[in-house]
Design a protein around this motif. Structure first.
Motif, short mmCIF file in Angstrom:
data_model
loop_
_atom_site.label_atom_id
_atom_site.label_comp_id
_atom_site.label_asym_id
_atom_site.label_seq_id
_atom_site.Cartn_x
_atom_site.Cartn_y
_atom_site.Cartn_z
N HIS A 397 0.81 -1.20 0.16
CA HIS A 397 -0.12 0.02 0.07
C HIS A 397 0.85 0.93 0.10
CE1 HIS A 397 -3.22 -2.99 1.00
NE2 HIS A 397 -2.53 -3.27 2.12
N TYR A 398 1.62 1.34 -1.03
CA TYR A 398 2.87 2.21 -1.10
C TYR A 398 2.37 3.72 -0.74
CZ TYR A 398 7.18 4.73 -2.33
OH TYR A 398 8.08 5.28 -2.39
N HIS A 399 1.48 4.35 -1.36
CA HIS A 399 1.10 5.75 -1.23
C HIS A 399 0.41 5.96 0.01
CE1 HIS A 399 2.36 6.68 -5.30
NE2 HIS A 399 1.95 5.65 -5.94
N ASP A 400 -0.19 4.91 0.97
CA ASP A 400 -0.59 5.09 1.91
C ASP A 400 0.39 5.06 3.09
OD1 ASP A 400 -3.77 5.21 1.41
OD2 ASP A 400 -3.30 3.08 0.60
N LEU A 401 1.43 4.40 2.84
CA LEU A 401 2.38 4.11 3.93
C LEU A 401 3.87 4.40 3.68
CD1 LEU A 401 1.39 0.24 4.44
CD2 LEU A 401 0.46 2.30 5.86
N ALA A 403 5.20 7.42 3.58
CA ALA A 403 5.24 8.72 4.52
C ALA A 403 5.80 7.96 5.79
CB ALA A 403 4.22 9.58 4.61
N LEU A 404 5.21 7.18 6.22
CA LEU A 404 5.67 6.54 7.83
C LEU A 404 7.07 6.08 7.63
CD1 LEU A 404 5.06 5.71 10.50
CD2 LEU A 404 3.95 3.82 9.78
N VAL A 408 10.55 7.19 9.71
CA VAL A 408 11.21 6.35 10.64
C VAL A 408 12.63 6.14 9.85
CG1 VAL A 408 11.54 3.85 10.98
CG2 VAL A 408 9.34 4.91 11.30
N GLN A 409 12.79 6.19 8.72
CA GLN A 409 14.32 6.36 8.11
C GLN A 409 15.08 7.50 8.55
OE1 GLN A 409 12.83 6.01 3.92
NE2 GLN A 409 14.21 4.23 3.75
N LYS A 410 14.20 8.77 8.44
CA LYS A 410 14.92 9.87 9.00
C LYS A 410 15.33 9.92 10.38
CE LYS A 410 14.35 14.92 9.14
NZ LYS A 410 13.34 16.28 8.78
N GLU A 411 14.44 9.66 11.32
CA GLU A 411 14.68 9.35 12.55
C GLU A 411 15.94 8.59 12.93
OE1 GLU A 411 11.02 8.34 14.31
OE2 GLU A 411 10.22 10.42 14.40
N THR A 412 15.95 7.44 12.17
CA THR A 412 16.93 6.25 12.29
C THR A 412 18.12 6.99 11.94
OG1 THR A 412 15.16 4.66 12.49
CG2 THR A 412 17.46 4.02 12.10
N THR A 413 18.26 7.37 10.94
CA THR A 413 19.34 8.16 10.43
C THR A 413 19.96 9.10 11.36
OG1 THR A 413 18.80 7.61 8.13
CG2 THR A 413 20.44 9.20 8.43
#
Length: 479
Positions: A397-401, A403-404, A408-413
């Motif tokens: 459900h790419y366009h729905d999910l 952004a989440l 998480v990628q940004k916070e983890t990086t």
């Protein structure tokens, strides 16, 4: 990468950056290892070893039974082998104890007239063995080119490849052509190069031994077989490479997008066969920008497969990051750090666009347990599969999910970057005898940060996905 005979369409994308082109003076080489959408990888470290007698390498690939004698001393090195050695080791990328990095290979293609003059050697060396028989036995990037070049001249090769080498001072790109020939070019210190499954090196200056290396007899081979006159030197790409319709849709657009990202002021055609090998960026390049390129898929253009272009536009070109990526890496060598902490093996398991690059120190005793576990089918304890699960859940459900996932990628990086900075500071005065143990512990912590974030993300993705069923129906809550 071109692996396994059952998957003839695998490929990779590479980046090489000189020390004066980066923001911190480090050298960087990186690559997406692309083969199959479900083909697990490990991250390991081989210890330093000294044997009483020379060792023998024997390939596990029955179709290409390459064998050779190895030196008695093997340096410690990191690597990312496959879950099974059945088709070969494919260790792919790593940093050794001497501070030399290697990534192999960028699959390419040699044209028929060159192969007619020097056919492939079926029991010669191929991608699956190159890191294993080269990286543990070299002390500089240049020495890596020379060692592998000698192996190719002596034993031959059964495929065409590009190989990346670096140390804290030099970055080299090497290309094989036909059964026994090769050239290599040093990336200028103030430049970068991006490569995508084509022979990329252009003019070879035979007189400039500081910046070019090549196989013995290559000039005579070209002239005697009437491959080129050599009156104006050798353009390796033109003489040995290919330029066909598939290149214009599969390969050159990835080079175009990389040069568009790092040098946007230069207007170029994504299907051009004349894109330069060596390019200068309009800024100093940071590590996250090298990673961004490898994780990209034509964002900001109509060609993004998940963007806003037409259906035809979105499927015109093969993207850089795609579902068949097994792992993506950037090998960073930092000259401003003590020798024991210079090498950072940045590793994104699975699809880079849906994963995170974890900074692993190379000078370690072992790797995190989850990164040593690789299986044919899904295993919730395997790092490879933990990252793949999050990507598969987003893809449903790419366009729905997505952004989440991006959040998480940004916070983890950010957490991983902070962890690296704090570790560098904490181990600044650590005695050499204690350093590897400290760095091993730091890698455990980095892995925990990333894996926990992805596991928590998957839990949230599963929860949110429950309401996307095609069997859903708007129902009165009172019924």
């Amino acid at each position: 990468m071109l692996t396994h005979q059952f998957n003839p369409y695998s490929a990779c994308t590479s980046i090489l950056i000189g020390k004066n082109a980066t923001a911190d003076g480090s050298t960087m080489i990186g690559r997406n290892e692309d083969s199959k959408a479900a083909w697990a990888k490990k991250f390991v470290v081989h210890p330093h070893a000294e044997f009483d007698a020379p060792q023998t390498f024997q390939s596990h690939d029955q179709d290409h039974p390459f064998t050779m004698t190895l030196p008695k001393i093997r340096a410690k090195y990191t690597a990312t082998p496959e879950w099974t050695p059945k088709f070969g080791l494919f260790e792919e990328d790593g940093i050794n104890e001497h501070g030399v990095a290697m990534s192999a290979t960028e699959s390419a293609y040699c044209n028929a007239r060159v192969l007619a003059a020097d056919p492939y050697v079926q029991d010669g060396i191929g991608e699956e063995a190159m890191v294993t028989v080269t990286l543990p036995y070299i002390t500089s990037a240049r020495e890596g080119v020379e060692r592998l070049g000698k192996i190719i001249e002596t034993h031959g090769t059964y495929e065409t490849n590009g190989i990346l080498f670096s140390d804290t001072d030099e970055v080299w790109y090497m290309e094989t052509g036909a059964g026994h020939y090769w050239v290599a070019q040093r990336i200028p210190d103030d430049a970068y190069a991006v490569v995508a499954n084509q022979l990329a090196i252009q003019e070879v200056d035979y007189a400039d031994h500081e910046n070019f290396l090549y196989a013995k007899g290559i000039r005579d081979f070209v002239v005697n077989n009437q491959l080129a006159s050599m009156a104006n030197g050798l353009n390796f790409r033109d003489v040995f490479g290919t330029a066909d319709l598939s290149d214009q849709h599969y390969n050159t657009p990835r080079v175009w997008y990389g040069q568009k990202y790092f040098t946007p002021e230069i207007e170029q055609d994504p299907e051009s066969f004349d894109l330069p090998f060596i390019q200068r960026a309009n800024r100093l390049i940071h590590i996250d920008e090298a990673q961004h390129y490898l994780a990209s898929h034509y964002e900001g253009t109509p060609f993004d497969p998940v963007g806003g272009g037409t259906d035809a536009e979105k499927h015109t070109y093969r993207p850089i990051s795609l579902a068949k990526t097994q792992e993506s890496h950037v090998l960073q060598l930092r000259p401003d750090k003590p020798a024991g902490v210079r090498g950072i093996h940045w590793l994104a398991m699975g699809v880079a666009a849906e994963s995170v690059y974890v900074p692993f120190y190379a000078n370690v005793d072992t790797t995190p347990a989850a990164y040593q576990l690789a299986t044919e089918k899904y295993d919730d304890q395997s790092a490879y599969w933990i990252y793949k699960l999050a990507g598969v859940l987003v893809d449903a459900h790419y366009h729905d999910l997505h952004a989440l996932l991006n959040e998480v990628q940004k916070e983890t990086t950010i957490k991983l970057g902070h962890h690296l900075i704090m570790t560098d500071q904490a181990i600044a005065n650590t005695p050499a005898a204690e350093l590897s143990a400290k760095l091993t512990q730091a890698n455990e912590q980095a892995a925990k940060i990333a894996l926990t974030a992805m596991q928590n993300l998957s839990a949230e993705l599963i929860t949110k996905s429950t309401d996307f069923s095609p069997l859903n129906y708007e129902t009165d809550l009172n019924l």
